[in-house]
Design a protein around this motif. Sequence first.
Motif, PDB file in Angstrom:
ATOM      1  N   GLU A  34       0.814  -1.218   0.000  1.00  0.00           N
ATOM      2  CA  GLU A  34       0.000   0.000   0.000  1.00  0.00           C
ATOM      3  C   GLU A  34       0.849   1.271   0.000  1.00  0.00           C
ATOM      4  O   GLU A  34       0.522   2.262   0.639  1.00  0.00           O
ATOM      5  N   ASP A  35       1.969   1.237  -0.713  1.00  0.00           N
ATOM      6  CA  ASP A  35       2.800   2.428  -0.866  1.00  0.00           C
ATOM      7  C   ASP A  35       2.194   3.336  -1.929  1.00  0.00           C
ATOM      8  O   ASP A  35       1.599   2.864  -2.899  1.00  0.00           O
ATOM      9  N   ILE A  78       6.893   4.756  -4.069  1.00  0.00           N
ATOM     10  CA  ILE A  78       7.479   3.716  -4.930  1.00  0.00           C
ATOM     11  C   ILE A  78       8.552   4.331  -5.825  1.00  0.00           C
ATOM     12  O   ILE A  78       9.631   3.758  -5.997  1.00  0.00           O
ATOM     13  N   ALA A  79       8.259   5.507  -6.377  1.00  0.00           N
ATOM     14  CA  ALA A  79       9.229   6.180  -7.241  1.00  0.00           C
ATOM     15  C   ALA A  79      10.511   6.483  -6.465  1.00  0.00           C
ATOM     16  O   ALA A  79      11.623   6.264  -6.962  1.00  0.00           O
ATOM     17  N   ALA A  80      10.378   6.972  -5.244  1.00  0.00           N
ATOM     18  CA  ALA A  80      11.555   7.278  -4.429  1.00  0.00           C
ATOM     19  C   ALA A  80      12.322   6.012  -4.075  1.00  0.00           C
ATOM     20  O   ALA A  80      13.563   5.995  -4.098  1.00  0.00           O
ATOM     21  N   ARG A  81      11.610   4.942  -3.783  1.00  0.00           N
ATOM     22  CA  ARG A  81      12.257   3.686  -3.382  1.00  0.00           C
ATOM     23  C   ARG A  81      12.990   3.032  -4.556  1.00  0.00           C
ATOM     24  O   ARG A  81      14.056   2.458  -4.388  1.00  0.00           O
ATOM     25  N   THR A  82      12.376   3.074  -5.747  1.00  0.00           N
ATOM     26  CA  THR A  82      12.963   2.390  -6.907  1.00  0.00           C
ATOM     27  C   THR A  82      13.889   3.283  -7.723  1.00  0.00           C
ATOM     28  O   THR A  82      14.630   2.791  -8.576  1.00  0.00           O
ATOM     29  N   GLY A  83      13.806   4.599  -7.511  1.00  0.00           N
ATOM     30  CA  GLY A  83      14.624   5.526  -8.289  1.00  0.00           C
ATOM     31  C   GLY A  83      14.062   5.811  -9.675  1.00  0.00           C
ATOM     32  O   GLY A  83      14.744   6.380 -10.520  1.00  0.00           O
ATOM     33  N   GLY A 130       6.001   9.132 -13.282  1.00  0.00           N
ATOM     34  CA  GLY A 130       5.246   8.802 -14.492  1.00  0.00           C
ATOM     35  C   GLY A 130       5.571   7.391 -14.977  1.00  0.00           C
ATOM     36  O   GLY A 130       4.685   6.663 -15.433  1.00  0.00           O
ATOM     37  N   THR A 131       6.838   6.994 -14.869  1.00  0.00           N
ATOM     38  CA  THR A 131       7.242   5.639 -15.259  1.00  0.00           C
ATOM     39  C   THR A 131       6.602   4.609 -14.342  1.00  0.00           C
ATOM     40  O   THR A 131       6.125   3.559 -14.796  1.00  0.00           O
ATOM     41  N   VAL A 132       6.575   4.899 -13.042  1.00  0.00           N
ATOM     42  CA  VAL A 132       5.941   3.985 -12.076  1.00  0.00           C
ATOM     43  C   VAL A 132       4.475   3.793 -12.434  1.00  0.00           C
ATOM     44  O   VAL A 132       3.970   2.659 -12.508  1.00  0.00           O
ATOM     45  N   LYS A 133       3.774   4.897 -12.699  1.00  0.00           N
ATOM     46  CA  LYS A 133       2.347   4.813 -13.034  1.00  0.00           C
ATOM     47  C   LYS A 133       2.112   4.041 -14.320  1.00  0.00           C
ATOM     48  O   LYS A 133       1.222   3.184 -14.389  1.00  0.00           O
ATOM     49  N   SER A 134       2.916   4.317 -15.335  1.00  0.00           N
ATOM     50  CA  SER A 134       2.703   3.631 -16.613  1.00  0.00           C
ATOM     51  C   SER A 134       3.041   2.146 -16.504  1.00  0.00           C
ATOM     52  O   SER A 134       2.359   1.311 -17.098  1.00  0.00           O
ATOM     53  N   ARG A 135       4.065   1.790 -15.750  1.00  0.00           N
ATOM     54  CA  ARG A 135       4.410   0.369 -15.593  1.00  0.00           C
ATOM     55  C   ARG A 135       3.356  -0.385 -14.779  1.00  0.00           C
ATOM     56  O   ARG A 135       3.084  -1.556 -15.058  1.00  0.00           O
TER      57      ARG A 135
END
Length: 164
Positions: A128-129, A134-139, A143-148
Amino acid sequence: MAAFEALFKDFSPRVRAYLLKLTRDGQAAEDLMQETMLAIWRKAGQFDPERGQASAWIFTIARNIWIDAWRKQKRPAFDPDDPALVPPPGPNAPDLLEQKQSGAALHEALKTLPQEQVELIRLSFFDEDSHSTIAARTGLPIGTVKSRIRLAFGRLRTALEEIK
């Protein structure tokens, strides 16, 4: 014992009259007077003459006993059939079977995704992040996080339709 007997003879009629005025019920006043006198007997060692007169102490005990009795009387009776107290029914066998099958199908569909997408789904829906977390954790950019995640959902949908 003799002192308590004298105290009882002197104060019990006055305590009963006081409680009768509060309760407006002769039997309740009598019961509460008996309870008061018993409390006085039990708490006699706690009386401190420097804090006030014995009569004030006795009538305070009587008032507190009346308040306790009044509060007990005002509580609603316990109703074991109250819908708020009845636990919700557990799932029946067909529902449990469907949940198990759906869970198994989801696990199979997740195996068809690339590991990176599985990790994004796990972070977003199981941990539930937020997308920004998630973007900060994965680098990755947000926008990439959302699209993936959206792409992973599309692949999951297709995989689940194929399994069914």
